[in-house]
Design a protein around this motif. Structure first.
Motif, short mmCIF file in Angstrom:
data_model
loop_
_atom_site.label_atom_id
_atom_site.label_comp_id
_atom_site.label_asym_id
_atom_site.label_seq_id
_atom_site.Cartn_x
_atom_site.Cartn_y
_atom_site.Cartn_z
N UNK A 108 -21.00 44.40 18.66
CA UNK A 108 -21.32 44.72 20.06
C UNK A 108 -22.18 43.61 20.66
N UNK A 109 -23.18 43.16 19.90
CA UNK A 109 -24.06 42.11 20.40
C UNK A 109 -23.32 40.78 20.50
N UNK A 110 -22.41 40.51 19.57
CA UNK A 110 -21.60 39.29 19.61
C UNK A 110 -20.80 39.24 20.90
N UNK A 111 -20.35 40.37 21.37
CA UNK A 111 -19.51 40.42 22.57
C UNK A 111 -20.31 40.52 23.87
N UNK A 112 -21.58 40.92 23.78
CA UNK A 112 -22.42 41.03 24.99
C UNK A 112 -23.82 40.53 24.66
N UNK A 113 -23.94 39.23 24.47
CA UNK A 113 -25.21 38.65 24.03
C UNK A 113 -26.30 38.73 25.09
N UNK A 147 -16.07 51.25 22.25
CA UNK A 147 -15.82 52.44 21.45
C UNK A 147 -14.63 52.22 20.53
N UNK A 148 -14.80 52.64 19.28
CA UNK A 148 -13.73 52.49 18.29
C UNK A 148 -13.12 53.86 18.03
N UNK A 152 -16.29 39.15 14.47
CA UNK A 152 -15.28 38.25 15.01
C UNK A 152 -15.66 37.76 16.40
N UNK A 153 -15.55 36.47 16.60
CA UNK A 153 -15.89 35.85 17.88
C UNK A 153 -14.71 35.93 18.84
N UNK A 154 -15.03 36.03 20.13
CA UNK A 154 -14.05 35.99 21.23
C UNK A 154 -13.11 37.19 21.25
N UNK A 155 -13.57 38.34 20.74
CA UNK A 155 -12.77 39.55 20.89
C UNK A 155 -12.80 40.02 22.34
N UNK A 156 -11.67 40.46 22.86
CA UNK A 156 -11.59 40.95 24.23
C UNK A 156 -11.98 42.42 24.31
N UNK A 157 -11.68 43.17 23.25
CA UNK A 157 -12.06 44.58 23.19
C UNK A 157 -12.12 44.99 21.73
N UNK A 163 -32.56 41.35 12.48
CA UNK A 163 -31.16 40.95 12.69
C UNK A 163 -30.87 41.14 14.17
N UNK A 164 -30.72 40.06 14.95
CA UNK A 164 -30.53 40.20 16.39
C UNK A 164 -29.43 41.17 16.78
N UNK A 165 -28.33 41.16 16.03
CA UNK A 165 -27.20 42.01 16.36
C UNK A 165 -27.47 43.49 16.17
#
Length: 494
Positions: free
Chosen positions: A282-287, A486-487, A138-143, A371-373
């Protein structure tokens, strides 16, 4: 530009090379508009140092498989060698593009910049671009507080079913006309290579054979370099390039679990699918971790590049048999099990004390399942630069004894050692002068001397990294990373 242009929609394939469970394709079909299916072999990506010919061949094979499946629909994937905006600009001269459908891509900076450029192109040309969620990322997650529940909900949703037959696709004649105008990509590849072959049909064959019998020793063999080649699912390239969706895999696994004889193995497999998505999110949120450590406290870490070390590592000539066998196997086949991948990075960054960035491009080129992520978070984790994961410095000789006790894997990929007694195959440095004479084997000539002392370099790396981990900025960053990624539902893991 013609004022009587035919209105069409376009499905832009990227890392979603499948017909089943393809939301972008499904949404395009639902509009009832004539639809063009397209894949652009981007020249800029083909020049990018993360990619190699093995990737493009896998993609070509995937498209050929798609075209076979599309025969009943009297259409095929328009495969063009160019750049995306340039290609769409030419198509726009011939057709009025209403909507472009695609999946969001968690990729390299170069693909992110391309997407931003394409978005501007669409806005300037009054084209609607709809991007769909890919594999529950999911894109644009805050946490990450509710990510796992969102991901599970996504995975439990019904798949998007594709039925063959004509569905308002642009027909073959129209596509052939476009091929004559644009630069058509040749899809031929060399047959019968050692690499896994691309395509959804192959993906489902691997999935089925895994559930037929290969899964039974999944957990026991996952860390063993030879046995893992059979006991692991081998689905990673098919998921990475989108020949099969994570949802298809997960739902089939969940169904199979109901009746299988060894549920523990399937639970372990399903857990790995969850962690795969975790790292990509994780990578989506901190590219920015494509270029530097996610923990800014480690930005002060400077390592002097040693070209001789790097060449020895890349070519499998380090003097450590399991390291060399693993690298040679990866270079030749495009596949290596997870533990051996982690060991290669650990050895490079800790024992050779080289920056992980210098390993990134070689590994990405060699991994058929690049896979970059997965790639960048794992590089940093194995390099010990996240500040939140346990520092692991793998001993290649200990791992050899534990996971390749009879040296079958080493003998296959480092054949110059195969006639030595097993204890010397594990560790040739144990051979005395007389041992070498007796076996007619010269360390340094028939096989390289060990290029580093692993005990000394392990201690140095451990002490140095623990020192950085204790500094205030690294601690502050560790707290930030834990808070963001962390989940609570499944904890954190390496």
């Amino acid at each position: 530009m013609s004022t009587n242009r035919k209105h069409i929609n376009i499905v832009w394939f990227k890392r979603d090379l499948r017909l089943q469970d393809n939301e972008a394709l499904h949404n395009a079909i639902q509009t009832g508009q004539p639809t063009l299916l397209i894949y652009v072999f981007e020249k800029s990506l083909k020049k990018d140092t993360h990619y190699s010919e093995r990737h493009w061949n896998f993609i070509k094979q995937s498209i050929v498989a798609l075209n076979t499946q599309l025969e009943n629909s009297n259409t095929k994937i328009l495969s063009i060698s160019s750049e995306v905006v340039e290609t769409f600009n030419i198509i726009q001269e011939i057709y009025k593009i209403e909507t472009v459908f695609s999946h969001q891509e968690t990729g390299l900076k170069i693909t992110y910049e391309r997407d931003k450029s394409f978005k501007r192109f669409c806005k300037n040309n009054q084209i609607n671009w709809i991007e769909n969620t890919n594999n529950g990322i999911f894109r644009k997650l805050k946490d990450r507080s509710n990510w796992i529940s969102k991901w599970e909900n996504y995975m439990n949703e019904p798949q998007f079913i594709f039925d063959s037959g004509e569905k308002n696709f642009l027909d073959l004649e129209a596509i052939n006309t476009l091929e004559n105008i644009l630069k058509k990509q040749n899809l031929d590849t060399i047959p019968d290579t050692i690499f896994q072959k691309g395509g959804s049909t192959m993906a489902h064959k691997y999935l089925q054979s895994f559930f037929d019998d290969r899964y039974f020793n999944y957990s026991q063999n996952i860390s063993k370099p030879l046995l893992a080649r059979k006991s692991c699912s081998r689905l990673s390239p098919y998921i990475a390039w989108g020949n099969i969706s994570s949802r298809q895999v997960l739902q089939k696994a969940a169904t199979f679990r109901l009746t299988c004889s060894n549920k523990k193995q399937i639970d372990s497999f399903i857990s790995r699918l969850t962690w795969q998505a975790h790292f990509i999110q994780k990578f989506e949120m901190e590219e920015t971790m494509e270029f530097g450590s996610v923990n800014k406290g480690f930005h002060s870490l400077k390592k002097k590049i040693n070209e001789n070390y790097i060449i020895a590592w890349k070519t499998g000539q380090t003097g450590f048999p399991l390291i060399d066998a693993s690298m040679r196997c990866l270079n030749e086949t495009g596949y290596l099990n997870f533990r051996m991948r982690a060991m290669l990075v650990s050895f490079f960054t800790h024992n050779l004390w080289q920056p992980w960035q210098e390993a990134s491009q070689h590994l990405s080129k060699m991994f058929l399942d690049f896979e970059p992520g997965i790639h960048f978070p794992q590089l940093q984790m194995q390099a010990g630069e996240t500040g939140v994961n346990m520092l692991r410095i793998y001993n290649p000789i200990k791992n050899s004894l534990e996971h390749d006790p009879e040296c079958e894997f080493i003998k296959k990929w480092v054949p110059e050692l195969k006639n030595l007694p097993i204890q010397f195959i594990h560790d040739p440095s144990k051979m005395t002068f007389l041992d070498q004479k007796f076996h007619n084997f010269d360390i340094g000539i028939d096989y390289p001397k060990q290029i580093v002392n692993i005990e000394r370099t392990r201690k140095f790396a451990s002490d140095y990294l623990w020192g950085i981990k204790k500094n205030p900025l690294a601690k502050e960053e560790s707290f930030r990373i834990l808070s963001l990624h962390t989940m609570a539902d499944i904890g954190d893991s390496d």
